[in-house]
Design a protein around this motif. Structure first.
Motif, short mmCIF file in Angstrom:
data_model
loop_
_atom_site.label_atom_id
_atom_site.label_comp_id
_atom_site.label_asym_id
_atom_site.label_seq_id
_atom_site.Cartn_x
_atom_site.Cartn_y
_atom_site.Cartn_z
N LYS A 48 -49.55 -74.37 15.57
CA LYS A 48 -48.29 -74.32 16.33
C LYS A 48 -48.55 -74.34 17.83
O LYS A 48 -47.90 -75.08 18.57
CB LYS A 48 -47.52 -73.05 15.96
CG LYS A 48 -46.23 -72.90 16.75
CD LYS A 48 -45.57 -71.57 16.47
CE LYS A 48 -44.41 -71.36 17.44
NZ LYS A 48 -43.96 -70.00 17.45
N SER A 49 -49.54 -73.54 18.28
CA SER A 49 -49.82 -73.52 19.73
C SER A 49 -50.37 -74.86 20.19
O SER A 49 -50.09 -75.30 21.30
CB SER A 49 -50.77 -72.38 20.08
OG SER A 49 -52.04 -72.60 19.52
N THR A 52 -47.45 -77.16 20.47
CA THR A 52 -46.66 -76.76 21.65
C THR A 52 -47.32 -77.29 22.92
O THR A 52 -46.64 -77.80 23.81
CB THR A 52 -46.53 -75.24 21.72
OG1 THR A 52 -45.94 -74.78 20.50
CG2 THR A 52 -45.69 -74.80 22.90
N LYS A 56 -45.85 -79.89 25.68
CA LYS A 56 -45.77 -79.60 27.12
C LYS A 56 -46.40 -80.71 27.95
O LYS A 56 -45.88 -81.10 28.99
CB LYS A 56 -46.45 -78.26 27.42
CG LYS A 56 -45.66 -77.07 26.97
CD LYS A 56 -46.41 -75.79 27.30
CE LYS A 56 -45.68 -74.58 26.78
NZ LYS A 56 -46.41 -73.35 27.06
N SER A 78 -43.04 -70.02 26.89
CA SER A 78 -44.47 -70.13 27.14
C SER A 78 -45.07 -68.79 27.55
O SER A 78 -46.24 -68.54 27.32
CB SER A 78 -44.75 -71.17 28.22
OG SER A 78 -44.23 -70.73 29.46
#
Length: 178
Positions: A48-49, A52, A56, A78
Motif C-alpha cells: 500500500k505504501s 501510495t 504521489k 501522508s
C-alpha cells in the motif's frame, strides 16, 4: 505522551534512547518471530505504501490531483499515523534514594537513583504498570500486540549491574489496538 508507572518505591518511565553505561542486564530481545498473519499484514502495508508513493510521484510529475481531492487532503494522509521511530526504553528510578533531587540519565551522569535502564519494546512504549509488590512491571507498545512482564532485580551499586528478567509475553493479535 510519556507513560509512567508508580510503584510503592519505584517510578518507571519511557525513555527516548538507550544509554549503554546505564543499561541493565536483560530486557526484551527483538528476536521474536512474526506469525504468518503478521507477515501478510506487513506485506500488505508495504504494498500500500509503495502504491501510495507511486501515486504521489505521478501526481507531482503531472501537477494534477484526482478530482475531489485537495492538496490539504494529500498532506493530511501522508503525515497521518507517522511518528518518529523511538525505541521502547524503560528507566526505573528509586524515589527514596532520589528524595527531592533530580535524576539525570545521560552518559556523563552517575547512576545515583537509577534502578534499571533497559529495552522493553521495539516500538515506543504506550502503557506500563507495577504489580502490588513493585517487583514486576508490565509494559505494552503503541501497537498493543505484545504485553511484556519484567522482573526487576536490583543491584546496590549500579543500574548496569541490575538484572531485568523478561518473564512473559502476552501476544494479543496482529491488528492495531487502542
Amino acid at each position: 505522551m510519556n507513560p509512567i508507572a508508580l510503584g510503592s518505591r519505584w517510578l518507571a518511565y519511557a525513555e527516548n534512547k538507550l544509554i549503554r553505561c546505564h543499561q541493565s542486564r536483560g530486557g526484551a530481545c527483538g528476536d521474536n518471530i512474526q506469525s504468518y498473519t503478521a507477515t501478510v499484514i506487513s506485506a500488505a502495508k508495504t504494498l500500500k505504501s509503495g502504491l501510495t508513493m507511486v501515486g504521489k510521484v505521478v501526481t507531482q510529475l503531472t501537477g494534477t490531483l484526482p478530482s475531489g481531492v485537495t492538496e490539504d487532503d494529500v498532506a493530511i494522509h501522508s503525515n497521518s499515523r507517522r511518528s518518529p521511530l523511538v525505541p521502547g526504553i524503560i528507566t526505573v528510578i528509586d524515589t527514596e534514594t532520589v528524595g527531592e533531587g533530580q535524576v539525570l540519565v545521560s552518559e556523563d551522569s552517575d547512576s545515583d537513583g537509577i534502578v534499571a535502564h533497559f529495552p522493553a519494546h521495539e516500538k515506543p512504549v504506550c502503557c506500563m504498570a507495577f504489580n502490588t509488590s513493585g517487583m514486576l512491571l508490565v509494559t505494552t507498545d503503541t501497537l498493543g500486540h505484545d504485553f511484556h512482564v519484567f522482573q526487576i532485580l536490583t543491584h546496590p551499586w549500579s543500574s548496569s549491574q541490575c538484572a531485568v528478567h523478561h518473564l512473559y509475553t502476552l501476544h494479543r493479535g496482529e491488528t492495531e489496538a487502542k
